[in-house]
Design an enzyme around this catalytic site. Structure first.
Site, PDB file in Angstrom:
ATOM      1  N   GLU A   1      44.110  24.527 -18.884  1.00 45.85           N
ATOM      2  CA  GLU A   1      45.307  25.286 -18.487  1.00 45.85           C
ATOM      3  C   GLU A   1      45.654  24.867 -17.063  1.00 45.85           C
ATOM      4  OE1 GLU A   1      45.860  29.787 -20.029  1.00 45.85           O
ATOM      5  OE2 GLU A   1      43.986  29.449 -19.004  1.00 45.85           O
TER       6      GLU A   1
ATOM      7  N   ASN B   1      42.614  33.776 -21.129  1.00 49.36           N
ATOM      8  CA  ASN B   1      41.808  34.996 -21.024  1.00 49.36           C
ATOM      9  C   ASN B   1      42.613  36.273 -21.225  1.00 49.36           C
ATOM     10  OD1 ASN B   1      39.114  34.170 -20.820  1.00 49.36           O
ATOM     11  ND2 ASN B   1      39.569  33.312 -18.814  1.00 49.36           N
TER      12      ASN B   1
ATOM     13  N   HIS C   1      42.191  25.051 -15.145  1.00 48.39           N
ATOM     14  CA  HIS C   1      41.219  25.897 -15.839  1.00 48.39           C
ATOM     15  C   HIS C   1      40.655  25.187 -17.071  1.00 48.39           C
ATOM     16  CE1 HIS C   1      40.390  29.824 -18.249  1.00 48.39           C
ATOM     17  NE2 HIS C   1      39.308  29.394 -17.657  1.00 48.39           N
TER      18      HIS C   1
ATOM     19  N   SER D   1      39.297  31.448 -13.852  1.00 53.61           N
ATOM     20  CA  SER D   1      39.681  31.777 -15.218  1.00 53.61           C
ATOM     21  C   SER D   1      40.657  32.933 -15.272  1.00 53.61           C
ATOM     22  CB  SER D   1      38.441  32.096 -16.037  1.00 53.61           C
ATOM     23  OG  SER D   1      37.642  33.025 -15.342  1.00 53.61           O
TER      24      SER D   1
HETATM   25  N1  CAA Z   1      27.665  20.657 -23.503  1.00 53.16           N
HETATM   26  C1  CAA Z   1      28.045  19.483 -24.041  1.00 53.16           C
HETATM   27  N2  CAA Z   1      28.213  19.279 -25.360  1.00 53.16           N
HETATM   28  C2  CAA Z   1      27.951  20.306 -26.174  1.00 53.16           C
HETATM   29  C3  CAA Z   1      27.533  21.567 -25.700  1.00 53.16           C
HETATM   30  C4  CAA Z   1      27.381  21.725 -24.296  1.00 53.16           C
HETATM   31  N3  CAA Z   1      27.014  22.882 -23.741  1.00 53.16           N
HETATM   32  N4  CAA Z   1      27.367  22.395 -26.755  1.00 53.16           N
HETATM   33  C5  CAA Z   1      27.664  21.679 -27.865  1.00 53.16           C
HETATM   34  N5  CAA Z   1      28.021  20.427 -27.512  1.00 53.16           N
HETATM   35  C6  CAA Z   1      28.459  19.350 -28.415  1.00 53.16           C
HETATM   36  C7  CAA Z   1      27.355  18.881 -29.332  1.00 53.16           C
HETATM   37  O1  CAA Z   1      26.614  17.839 -28.735  1.00 53.16           O
HETATM   38  C8  CAA Z   1      28.136  18.385 -30.536  1.00 53.16           C
HETATM   39  O2  CAA Z   1      28.656  17.105 -30.238  1.00 53.16           O
HETATM   40  P1  CAA Z   1      29.065  16.059 -31.423  1.00 53.16           P
HETATM   41  O3  CAA Z   1      30.016  16.750 -32.336  1.00 53.16           O
HETATM   42  O4  CAA Z   1      29.692  14.976 -30.646  1.00 53.16           O
HETATM   43  O5  CAA Z   1      27.803  15.701 -32.085  1.00 53.16           O
HETATM   44  C9  CAA Z   1      29.327  19.343 -30.615  1.00 53.16           C
HETATM   45  O6  CAA Z   1      29.454  19.916 -29.295  1.00 53.16           O
HETATM   46  C10 CAA Z   1      29.113  20.441 -31.619  1.00 53.16           C
HETATM   47  O7  CAA Z   1      27.914  21.084 -31.290  1.00 53.16           O
HETATM   48  P2  CAA Z   1      26.905  21.743 -32.338  1.00 53.16           P
HETATM   49  O8  CAA Z   1      27.009  21.002 -33.646  1.00 53.16           O
HETATM   50  O9  CAA Z   1      25.564  21.854 -31.699  1.00 53.16           O
HETATM   51  O10 CAA Z   1      27.376  23.237 -32.479  1.00 53.16           O
HETATM   52  P3  CAA Z   1      28.732  23.838 -32.965  1.00 53.16           P
HETATM   53  O11 CAA Z   1      29.386  23.027 -34.023  1.00 53.16           O
HETATM   54  O12 CAA Z   1      28.418  25.255 -33.202  1.00 53.16           O
HETATM   55  O13 CAA Z   1      29.688  23.747 -31.685  1.00 53.16           O
HETATM   56  C11 CAA Z   1      30.631  24.738 -29.783  1.00 53.16           C
HETATM   57  C12 CAA Z   1      29.342  24.304 -30.457  1.00 53.16           C
HETATM   58  C13 CAA Z   1      31.494  23.536 -29.478  1.00 53.16           C
HETATM   59  C14 CAA Z   1      30.232  25.406 -28.480  1.00 53.16           C
HETATM   60  C15 CAA Z   1      31.383  25.721 -30.760  1.00 53.16           C
HETATM   61  O14 CAA Z   1      30.524  26.746 -31.156  1.00 53.16           O
HETATM   62  C16 CAA Z   1      32.618  26.324 -30.145  1.00 53.16           C
HETATM   63  O15 CAA Z   1      33.670  25.735 -30.088  1.00 53.16           O
HETATM   64  N6  CAA Z   1      32.486  27.591 -29.667  1.00 53.16           N
HETATM   65  C17 CAA Z   1      33.585  28.288 -29.035  1.00 53.16           C
HETATM   66  C18 CAA Z   1      33.703  27.823 -27.615  1.00 53.16           C
HETATM   67  C19 CAA Z   1      34.800  28.525 -26.882  1.00 53.16           C
HETATM   68  O16 CAA Z   1      35.509  29.364 -27.398  1.00 53.16           O
HETATM   69  N7  CAA Z   1      34.956  28.146 -25.627  1.00 53.16           N
HETATM   70  C20 CAA Z   1      35.903  28.781 -24.757  1.00 53.16           C
HETATM   71  C21 CAA Z   1      35.215  29.851 -24.034  1.00 53.16           C
HETATM   72  S1  CAA Z   1      36.325  30.686 -22.981  1.00 53.16           S
HETATM   73  C22 CAA Z   1      36.346  29.783 -21.613  1.00 53.16           C
HETATM   74  O17 CAA Z   1      35.656  28.844 -21.406  1.00 53.16           O
HETATM   75  C23 CAA Z   1      37.331  30.230 -20.619  1.00 53.16           C
HETATM   76  C24 CAA Z   1      36.942  31.249 -19.684  1.00 53.16           C
HETATM   77  O18 CAA Z   1      37.573  31.305 -18.669  1.00 53.16           O
HETATM   78  C25 CAA Z   1      35.920  32.281 -19.936  1.00 53.16           C
END
Ligand code: CAA
Length: 283
Positions: free
Chosen positions: A152, A190, A140, A119
């Site tokens: 990415e 990031n 990524h 990342s």
């Molecule tokens: N694995 C698989 N599917 C998942 C999941 C997981 N861990 N968490 C949620 N989902 C799915 C759910 O099953 C649901 O699917 P459907 O729409 O098909 O029914 C969908 O995602 C939405 O889930 P929820 O309704 O339970 O919850 P939500 O609407 O709050 O969404 C989320 C959850 C998608 C995680 C949302 O909160 C989100 O987008 N959060 C931000 C995530 C983010 O910013 N990610 C980047 C992080 S940085 C990174 O990864 C890079 C790095 O290098 C650090």
């Protein structure tokens, strides 16, 4: 180049997600980690995710069975000898990653592309640990991998155009959107995200507002799906700290200095959701 077999190193949160989306796209996948229990846990997370998709009638029970059937578990890096593409998703630590790439370079066939899901760490330096720097690239994925659209794609200094194109089209085959970025600390994702999270932690540290208030401001005011402190817990506070340190070291600018509160939480073992405690407590 035709890609059939994908070898995923690391069966944690990211590795299991990557294995899932690859198997769903029709690739034969090896899911590798050091210990059987870690690989089994990764596989059970995949099964749970697929069960949810069956319940929502997005896939059939039979499709689920076929997807799982395309995943072979592995605790032996020698299994990389069948790979066309290796995707490394081990912990964010340069020493660990270079050691893994040295080993992969010995076992993967000469044509195999070695991709890292790092990342923030330099792809060029990871590539230098191998005798095939032209075939090393950054791939990524974002967490949760099955949900997030972005990948990415990071070219190291020596990455061949053909390798870039193969990984770009593989990413599209996973129904994800590839975005090309150059090899600088934190890439784009990031470089932009972590200083925001770090600033949210400073805001807490300086007593400007509570955890809940900071998250609420960013959720309701900026339409972020998660507040920055919830997101930090979700990513893992150890990973957040490591990325901030990489930015700080890479650019030398004080604006990337990790917040002392972040360091304190990591030292306490409050690593976020995976540890049951971070900025919030989890059951
Ligand atoms: N694995 C698989 N599917 C998942 C999941 C997981 N861990 N968490 C949620 N989902 C799915 C759910 O099953 C649901 O699917 P459907 O729409 O098909 O029914 C969908 O995602 C939405 O889930 P929820 O309704 O339970 O919850 P939500 O609407 O709050 O969404 C989320 C959850 C998608 C995680 C949302 O909160 C989100 O987008 N959060 C931000 C995530 C983010 O910013 N990610 C980047 C992080 S940085 C990174 O990864 C890079 C790095 O290098 C650090």
């Amino acid at each position: 180049m035709e890609i059939q077999n994908v070898f995923v190193v690391g069966a944690g949160q990211m590795g299991s997600g990557i294995a899932q989306v690859c198997a769903q796209a029709g690739y034969q996948v090896f899911l590798n980690d050091l210990q059987t229990d870690i690989v089994d846990k990764g596989l059970s997370v995949i099964e749970k995710n697929l069960d949810r998709q069956v319940q929502k009638e997005r896939i059939t029970e039979n499709e689920k069975y076929n997807i799982i059937g395309r995943i072979t578990t592995s605790t032996d890096v020698k299994d990389a000898e069948k790979a066309d593409v290796v995707i490394e998703a081990a912990i964010e630590n340069m020493e660990v990653k270079t050691r893994i790439f040295e080993t992969l370079d010995k076992h993967a066939p000469a044509h195999a592309i070695l991709a890292s899901n790092t990342s923030s760490l330099p792809i060029t330096e990871i590539a230098a640990a191998t005798k095939r720097p032209g075939k090393v690239i950054g791939m990524h994925f974002m967490n949760p991998v099955p949900v997030m659209q972005l990948v990415e794609i990071i070219r190291g200094l020596a990455t061949e155009d053909e390798v870039y194109q193969s990984i770009e089209s593989m990413t599209k085959s996973l129904k994800k959107v590839p975005v090309a970025v150059n090899d600088f600390p934190g890439f784009v994702s990031n470089r932009v995200l972590m200083p925001m999270i770090n600033e949210a932690i400073y805001t807490l540290y300086e007593g400007v507002a509570t955890e809940e208030a900071i998250d609420e401001v960013m959720k309701l005011g900026m339409n972020h799906p998660m507040g920055p402190l919830t997101l930090a817990d979700f990513i893992g506070l150890d990973t957040c700290l490591y990325i901030m340190e990489t930015l700080h070291e890479g650019f030398g600018d004080d604006k990337y200095r990790p917040c002392p509160l972040l360091r304190k939480y990591v030292k306490a073992g409050w690593l976020g959701k995976k540890a049951g405690r971070g900025f919030y407590k989890y059951e």
